[in-house]
Design an enzyme around this catalytic site. Structure first.
Site, short mmCIF file in Angstrom:
data_model
loop_
_atom_site.label_atom_id
_atom_site.label_comp_id
_atom_site.label_asym_id
_atom_site.label_seq_id
_atom_site.Cartn_x
_atom_site.Cartn_y
_atom_site.Cartn_z
CB THR A 161 27.32 86.07 107.74
OG1 THR A 161 27.96 84.90 107.10
CG2 THR A 161 26.14 86.57 106.76
CD GLU A 367 24.43 78.96 109.62
OE1 GLU A 367 23.60 78.29 109.89
OE2 GLU A 367 24.19 80.24 109.27
C1 LIG Z 1 31.05 83.38 103.53
C2 LIG Z 1 31.03 82.63 104.98
C3 LIG Z 1 30.38 83.11 105.85
C4 LIG Z 1 30.61 82.56 107.26
N1 LIG Z 1 29.59 83.24 108.25
C5 LIG Z 1 30.01 82.95 109.55
C6 LIG Z 1 29.45 83.61 110.53
O1 LIG Z 1 28.49 84.53 110.48
N2 LIG Z 1 29.91 83.38 111.78
C7 LIG Z 1 30.66 82.43 112.08
O2 LIG Z 1 31.18 82.26 113.34
N3 LIG Z 1 31.13 81.87 111.26
C8 LIG Z 1 31.24 81.90 110.02
N4 LIG Z 1 31.80 81.10 108.79
C9 LIG Z 1 32.61 80.28 109.17
C10 LIG Z 1 32.13 78.96 108.67
O3 LIG Z 1 31.25 78.37 109.75
C11 LIG Z 1 33.64 77.98 108.78
O4 LIG Z 1 34.30 78.38 107.74
C12 LIG Z 1 33.18 76.47 108.77
O5 LIG Z 1 32.78 75.95 109.94
C13 LIG Z 1 34.53 75.63 108.38
O6 LIG Z 1 35.69 75.90 109.22
P1 LIG Z 1 37.02 76.44 108.67
O7 LIG Z 1 36.87 77.22 107.56
O8 LIG Z 1 37.83 76.67 109.58
O9 LIG Z 1 37.49 75.03 108.11
P2 LIG Z 1 38.33 73.79 108.82
O10 LIG Z 1 37.42 73.72 110.09
O11 LIG Z 1 39.70 74.13 109.20
O12 LIG Z 1 38.10 72.43 107.89
C14 LIG Z 1 39.04 72.45 106.72
C15 LIG Z 1 38.52 71.22 105.93
O13 LIG Z 1 38.67 70.03 107.08
C16 LIG Z 1 37.58 69.41 107.28
N5 LIG Z 1 37.30 68.93 108.46
C17 LIG Z 1 37.34 69.50 109.55
N6 LIG Z 1 37.47 68.83 110.54
C18 LIG Z 1 37.08 67.36 110.29
C19 LIG Z 1 36.96 66.37 110.55
N7 LIG Z 1 36.81 66.06 112.37
N8 LIG Z 1 36.83 65.13 109.95
C20 LIG Z 1 36.70 65.36 108.62
N9 LIG Z 1 37.01 66.29 108.07
C21 LIG Z 1 37.17 67.46 108.70
C22 LIG Z 1 36.36 70.33 106.88
O14 LIG Z 1 35.10 69.69 106.49
C23 LIG Z 1 36.96 71.07 105.49
O15 LIG Z 1 36.69 70.44 104.47
C24 LIG Z 1 31.55 81.73 107.57
C25 LIG Z 1 32.28 80.94 106.58
C26 LIG Z 1 32.05 81.63 105.22
C27 LIG Z 1 32.78 80.84 103.93
#
Ligand SMILES: Cc1cc2nc3c(=O)[nH]c(=O)nc-3n(C[C@H](O)[C@H](O)[C@H](O)COP(=O)(O)OP(=O)(O)OC[C@H]3O[C@@H](n4cnc5c(N)ncnc54)[C@H](O)[C@@H]3O)c2cc1C
Length: 393
Positions: A161, A367
């Site tokens: 972000t 988050e």
């Molecule tokens: C618009 C936007 C702004 C953001 N801003 C920031 C930022 O400023 N800084 C930053 O560092 N990050 C940021 N993020 C990243 C955000 O925090 C991550 O996208 C989020 O933590 C999910 O990680 P991922 O997308 O890799 O999904 P994944 O971790 O790959 O997850 C995919 C799916 O699997 C599920 N899952 C994963 N692990 C498990 C488990 N153990 N048990 C059950 N289900 C599980 C998840 O809930 C999700 O449904 C941002 C994301 C977006 C979309």
């Protein structure tokens, strides 16, 4: 338990409520028009004008300590203010806040990063997520290798972000690969404060929302040892501190939007006539309004209870996760119901409901996703760190 606000607290909330109604809401149509042209809804100069106006009345740095020129308000007041701001979809924020972990900086770093961030002359971004490490933040691979007095950073961060606008980043990198491999994240990751002109680059990622986060690339970015925030190897705790601090504020903002949408839904239902009667007379519509009002009330108490626990210095992590999870799930249900109450008009771009619909979807992802909040909540209960009896015991 005193569930009342003091006169001062009421005055502060009323000021924000009036400000939002008089200064922010009138901009809504312009914001929608610009966004639909693919432009930034609230241009930077307009945002600054509003922030300066608020500052003239003392509204600057809600959670920023007074010694740094802020208001130093309680978490409870910050939540109440966020609810009021959330009543408009205009992406307005009060000025004067800085990332909580910048308070861990040394004196020189405070002058270079913390104070300018509070003043708004510098813009930060927080970068832990990588293409291969989101929910599982311990899986980060971005590395920082020591070379003489410098560190050399390589890796890619994603979904950051403000990453396209920031002029410095709080970036988390592995500084001890051996410990990292052994899963000792508490000793293997370091946070660096890195200016954009030290060599990292960014590009915007388009999303279904109206603003895009950015992907950041680090290719042999050389930084001095003075760029380390806190201690070498102790960065992961800082990352968790950053993510954990304001978790109750995200659902607070959504709550304000939900209040407004239900008000819009009721107004529409009173006026929209089908089969000779306003749809407000139909049980199907009344139940959508009633369920939404109950969800809002439940969310309000989850948010305020989490904020209250922060103010009491209690371990509020369980309460914050509950507020974030409940807010994500139920705000999305509410926007869906209120869009349904509006029928075809709800689906158009003449009303802001579709915008809220797209924006609120993010609350279930960033988050800490819904699933990760559930994981946290269940683990706390199963390990005995929290009780289903809640904080009153
Ligand atoms: C618009 C936007 C702004 C953001 N801003 C920031 C930022 O400023 N800084 C930053 O560092 N990050 C940021 N993020 C990243 C955000 O925090 C991550 O996208 C989020 O933590 C999910 O990680 P991922 O997308 O890799 O999904 P994944 O971790 O790959 O997850 C995919 C799916 O699997 C599920 N899952 C994963 N692990 C498990 C488990 N153990 N048990 C059950 N289900 C599980 C998840 O809930 C999700 O449904 C941002 C994301 C977006 C979309």
């Amino acid at each position: 338990m005193d569930l009342n606000l003091t006169d001062d607290e009421r005055d502060i909330r009323q000021w924000v409520r009036t400000f939002v109604e008089k200064e922010v809401m009138p901009l809504e149509q312009d914001v929608l028009t610009r966004e639909r042209r693919g432009e930034r809804g609230l241009p930077a100069d307009e945002h600054k004008r509003l922030q300066d106006l608020a500052r003239e009345s003392g509204f600057f740095g809600v959670l920023t300590p007074e010694e740094y020129g802020g208001m130093g308000l309680s978490a409870l007041m910050a939540a109440l203010i966020e609810i009021e701001l959330g009543r408009s979809f205009v992406p307005f924020r009060l000025a004067g806040d800085a990332d909580n972990i910048l308070y861990n900086a040394n004196d020189a770093q405070k002058e270079e990063y913390l104070r300018p961030t509070i003043e708004g002359t510098r813009k930060s971004c927080f970068a832990i997520t990588e293409p291969g490490a989101g929910s599982d933040a311990r899986a980060i691979r971005t590395s920082a290798r020591q070379d003489g007095d410098d560190w050399v950073i390589n890796g890619e961060k994603t979904f950051i972000t403000g990453g396209n606008e920031a002029d410095f980043v709080m970036v988390f990198a592995v500084t001890d690969p051996e410990k990292h491999k052994e899963g000792r994240t508490g000793e293997s990751v370091t946070c660096f404060l890195v200016d954009r002109d030290m060599g990292w680059t960014s590009h915007q990622i388009d999303t279904m929302g109206e603003w895009g986060p950015a992907a950041l690339t680090f290719e042999d970015v050389r930084v001095p040892s003075s760029a380390v925030l806190g201690e070498v190897g102790k960065g992961f705790a800082l990352a968790m501190q950053w993510i954990g601090k304001g978790r109750y504020l995200l659902p607070a903002r959504a709550l304000g939007g939900c209040e407004r949408m239900v008000e819009m839904g009721m107004e529409w239902a009173r006026n929209r006539v089908t089969f000779g009667e306003p749809i407000a007379e139909r049980q199907a519509i009344q139940w959508m309004i009633a369920d939404s009002a109950v969800d809002i009330e439940a969310l309000r108490w989850l948010v305020l209870s989490a904020a209250w626990q922060v103010d009491q210095g209690q371990d509020s992590r369980q309460a914050q996760s509950m507020a974030k999870l409940y807010g994500g799930v139920h705000a999305n249900e509410i926007v869906d119901r209120m869009l349904q109450v509006h029928g075809g008009m709800g689906y158009t771009r003449e009303l802001p409901l579709e915008r809220w619909y797209r924006e609120l979807r993010l609350l279930r992802i960033y988050e800490g996703t819904d699933e990760i909040q559930r994981r946290t909540i269940a683990r706390n209960l199963l390990k005995g760190h929290a009780s289903v009896r809640g904080h009153l015991g």
